[in-house]
Design a protein around this motif. Structure first.
Motif, mmCIF file in Angstrom:
data_model
loop_
_atom_site.group_PDB
_atom_site.id
_atom_site.type_symbol
_atom_site.label_atom_id
_atom_site.label_comp_id
_atom_site.label_asym_id
_atom_site.label_seq_id
_atom_site.Cartn_x
_atom_site.Cartn_y
_atom_site.Cartn_z
ATOM 1 N N ARG A 1 76.593 60.388 43.560
ATOM 2 C CA ARG A 1 76.134 61.311 42.510
ATOM 3 C C ARG A 1 76.984 62.582 42.501
ATOM 4 O O ARG A 1 77.335 63.097 41.435
ATOM 5 C CB ARG A 1 74.661 61.659 42.726
ATOM 6 N N MET A 2 77.323 63.094 43.672
ATOM 7 C CA MET A 2 78.167 64.278 43.741
ATOM 8 C C MET A 2 79.579 63.985 43.236
ATOM 9 O O MET A 2 80.143 64.743 42.442
ATOM 10 C CB MET A 2 78.235 64.801 45.178
ATOM 11 N N VAL A 3 80.158 62.866 43.688
ATOM 12 C CA VAL A 3 81.515 62.519 43.287
ATOM 13 C C VAL A 3 81.616 62.340 41.777
ATOM 14 O O VAL A 3 82.628 62.696 41.157
ATOM 15 C CB VAL A 3 81.975 61.248 44.017
ATOM 16 N N ALA A 4 80.558 61.817 41.163
ATOM 17 C CA ALA A 4 80.555 61.596 39.711
ATOM 18 C C ALA A 4 80.698 62.898 38.927
ATOM 19 O O ALA A 4 81.120 62.885 37.774
ATOM 20 C CB ALA A 4 79.272 60.876 39.290
ATOM 21 N N ALA B 1 81.256 79.505 40.209
ATOM 22 C CA ALA B 1 81.660 78.907 41.488
ATOM 23 C C ALA B 1 81.021 77.550 41.688
ATOM 24 O O ALA B 1 81.687 76.583 42.096
ATOM 25 C CB ALA B 1 81.291 79.845 42.637
ATOM 26 N N ARG B 2 79.739 77.448 41.399
ATOM 27 C CA ARG B 2 79.021 76.191 41.651
ATOM 28 C C ARG B 2 79.527 75.046 40.796
ATOM 29 O O ARG B 2 79.435 73.881 41.198
ATOM 30 C CB ARG B 2 77.522 76.402 41.413
ATOM 31 N N LYS B 3 80.070 75.340 39.623
ATOM 32 C CA LYS B 3 80.618 74.285 38.777
ATOM 33 C C LYS B 3 81.802 73.578 39.436
ATOM 34 O O LYS B 3 82.126 72.442 39.094
ATOM 35 C CB LYS B 3 81.053 74.864 37.429
ATOM 36 N N LYS B 4 82.435 74.263 40.382
ATOM 37 C CA LYS B 4 83.594 73.707 41.053
ATOM 38 C C LYS B 4 83.223 72.991 42.351
ATOM 39 O O LYS B 4 84.087 72.454 43.038
ATOM 40 C CB LYS B 4 84.585 74.830 41.395
ATOM 41 N N VAL C 1 76.202 63.258 32.069
ATOM 42 C CA VAL C 1 75.800 63.219 30.662
ATOM 43 C C VAL C 1 75.332 64.585 30.175
ATOM 44 O O VAL C 1 75.764 65.080 29.127
ATOM 45 C CB VAL C 1 74.699 62.154 30.441
ATOM 46 N N HIS C 2 74.466 65.227 30.957
ATOM 47 C CA HIS C 2 73.836 66.462 30.478
ATOM 48 C C HIS C 2 74.608 67.726 30.820
ATOM 49 O O HIS C 2 74.476 68.739 30.121
ATOM 50 C CB HIS C 2 72.411 66.556 31.027
ATOM 51 N N VAL C 3 75.414 67.698 31.876
ATOM 52 C CA VAL C 3 76.177 68.881 32.257
ATOM 53 C C VAL C 3 77.634 68.767 31.824
ATOM 54 O O VAL C 3 78.184 69.685 31.209
ATOM 55 C CB VAL C 3 76.090 69.119 33.788
ATOM 56 N N LEU C 4 78.263 67.631 32.133
ATOM 57 C CA LEU C 4 79.667 67.447 31.776
ATOM 58 C C LEU C 4 79.847 66.935 30.350
ATOM 59 O O LEU C 4 80.974 66.845 29.871
ATOM 60 C CB LEU C 4 80.334 66.471 32.760
ATOM 61 N N VAL D 1 68.760 54.331 40.404
ATOM 62 C CA VAL D 1 70.019 54.762 41.008
ATOM 63 C C VAL D 1 71.034 55.128 39.937
ATOM 64 O O VAL D 1 71.675 56.184 39.989
ATOM 65 C CB VAL D 1 70.568 53.653 41.924
ATOM 66 N N LEU D 2 71.180 54.272 38.938
ATOM 67 C CA LEU D 2 72.159 54.531 37.875
ATOM 68 C C LEU D 2 71.826 55.817 37.122
ATOM 69 O O LEU D 2 72.716 56.631 36.834
ATOM 70 C CB LEU D 2 72.203 53.348 36.906
ATOM 71 N N ALA D 3 70.560 56.024 36.824
ATOM 72 C CA ALA D 3 70.161 57.229 36.108
ATOM 73 C C ALA D 3 70.360 58.482 36.960
ATOM 74 O O ALA D 3 70.737 59.539 36.449
ATOM 75 C CB ALA D 3 68.710 57.117 35.659
ATOM 76 N N ASN D 4 70.110 58.371 38.264
ATOM 77 C CA ASN D 4 70.361 59.495 39.167
ATOM 78 C C ASN D 4 71.821 59.933 39.094
ATOM 79 O O ASN D 4 72.119 61.128 39.075
ATOM 80 C CB ASN D 4 70.015 59.110 40.607
ATOM 81 N N ILE D 5 72.718 58.958 39.052
ATOM 82 C CA ILE D 5 74.149 59.266 39.081
ATOM 83 C C ILE D 5 74.635 59.798 37.742
ATOM 84 O O ILE D 5 75.496 60.686 37.686
ATOM 85 C CB ILE D 5 74.951 58.018 39.484
ATOM 86 N N THR D 6 74.099 59.283 36.636
ATOM 87 C CA THR D 6 74.617 59.651 35.311
ATOM 88 C C THR D 6 73.953 60.900 34.731
ATOM 89 O O THR D 6 74.446 61.452 33.743
ATOM 90 C CB THR D 6 74.437 58.492 34.316
#
Length: 249
Positions: A153-156, A79-82, A107-110, A98-103
Motif C-alpha cells: 500500500r505504501m509503495v503504491a 513533506a508527507r506527500k514525499k 485513486v483518491h490522493v494521486l 486487500v485490493l481496495a486497501n491498496i488502491t
C-alpha cells in the motif's frame, strides 16, 4: 536529500532528542538502531512530523523548515506527500478488501484511474506473492501477510522515501522473514529507505548507513562494516546484548 540538523525534542522526562544532526542519503538504506527507549522511533517519526520537534532545521529537496516556529498544515503536508511509512501495526482498513486497501490512496490522493491503480496493485501483489489475496479482507490474513500488504500500500503511493518503524516487532520469526525479504528487495532496487529495526543480522545485511541512537543522541553514524567490525566499547556491548550464549550465562 533528507537532512535534519540540531533537532531537539523534549518530552519533559529526560527522554527525547538532543541536538541530533543526521542526513539520510537518497537511493540508500539507512538503518537506525539502539537500545529500547533510546529515541530511535522518535527520530523516525520526526521525519514525517508525527513527532513535532521543538527546534532544529529540516531540509528535504526544496523544503527548508526552521522547526523553532510552528509549521503550517500545508508545510507538513508538503513533506508527507514525499514520504510513506509502515508502522509496527498494520493499520489496514478492516472493511476494505486487500485490493481496495491498496488502491484507496492512488485513486483518491494521486488521482489515478481505478483501472490503472488496480493494475499497479495487482503487479505489486504479484511481486510479494499475494496476488491470490486481492479480494480477501485483512482479518483473513496472517500478520506477516498483513504487513506485506501494508508495505505494498505504501509503495503504491510512490513515495520518495520509505520509512519503517520496527515493522516486524509484532511477528514471530517465520513471519518476520517474509516481511524482511520484501524490504530487502526494495533496498536492492535502490529505493530511499529509513528503517528502525531490532534485528541486527538484517541491519548488517541491508544497511548502506547505520545510525546508532542512545539517550536521544546519535553516538554513531556511518559505514555499517565499521559499526559491526570495529565498534566502540559501548557499541560492542550493545551488539553483544543481542546474543545469548548459555555457556556464558
Amino acid at each position: 536529500m533528507l537532512k535534519l540538523t540540531q533537532i531537539n525534542k523534549d518530552f519533559g522526562n529526560g527522554h527525547g532528542l538532543h541536538d541530533v544532526s543526521v542526513e539520510f542519503p537518497a537511493n540508500k538504506t539507512t538503518v537506525i538502531v539502539g537500545p529500547s527507549g533510546s529515541g530511535k522511533t522518535t527520530l523516525l517519526r520526526t521525519i514525517d512530523f508525527l513527532e513535532m520537534p521543538d527546534s532544529g532545521q529540516y531540509e528535504f529537496d526544496d523544503l527548508h523548515y526552521d522547526l523553532s516556529r510552528p509549521l503550517t498544515k500545508q508545510e507538513v503536508l508538503a513533506a508527507r506527500k514525499k514520504l510513506g511509512i509502515v508502522f509496527q501495526g498494520y493499520n489496514l482498513f478492516p472493511h476494505l478488501t486487500v485490493l481496495a486497501n491498496i488502491t484507496e490512496g492512488p485513486v483518491h490522493v494521486l488521482k489515478q484511474s481505478k483501472q490503472d491503480a488496480e493494475a499497479n496493485a495487482m503487479s505489486l501483489l504479484q511481486k510479494v506473492g499475494l496476488a491470490d489475496k486481492a479480494n480477501v479482507y485483512p482479518d483473513q490474513l496472517s500478520g506477516g501477510q498483513q504487513q506485506r500488504i501494508a508495505i505494498v500500500r505504501m509503495v503504491a503511493m510512490t513515495p520518495e522515501y520509505m520509512l519503517f518503524d520496527e515493522p516486524t516487532s509484532a511477528l514471530d520469526p517465520e513471519l518476520e522473514v517474509e516481511v524482511l525479504k520484501v524490504i530487502l528487495e526494495l533496498a536492492k532496487m535502490q529505493d530511499s529507505i529509513v528503517i528502525v529495526t531490532h534485528n541486527m543480522d538484517f541491519a548488517r545485511g541491508v544497511a548502506d548507513k547505520i545510525v546508532f541512537v542512545e539517550d536521544g543522541k546519535i553516538e554513531y553514524q556511518g559505514d555499517p562494516e565499521q559499526f559491526f567490525a570495529q565498534p566502540t566499547p559501548r557499541i560492542q556491548a550493545f551488539l553483544a546484548a543481542g546474543t545469548f550464549d548459555p555457556k556464558q550465562a
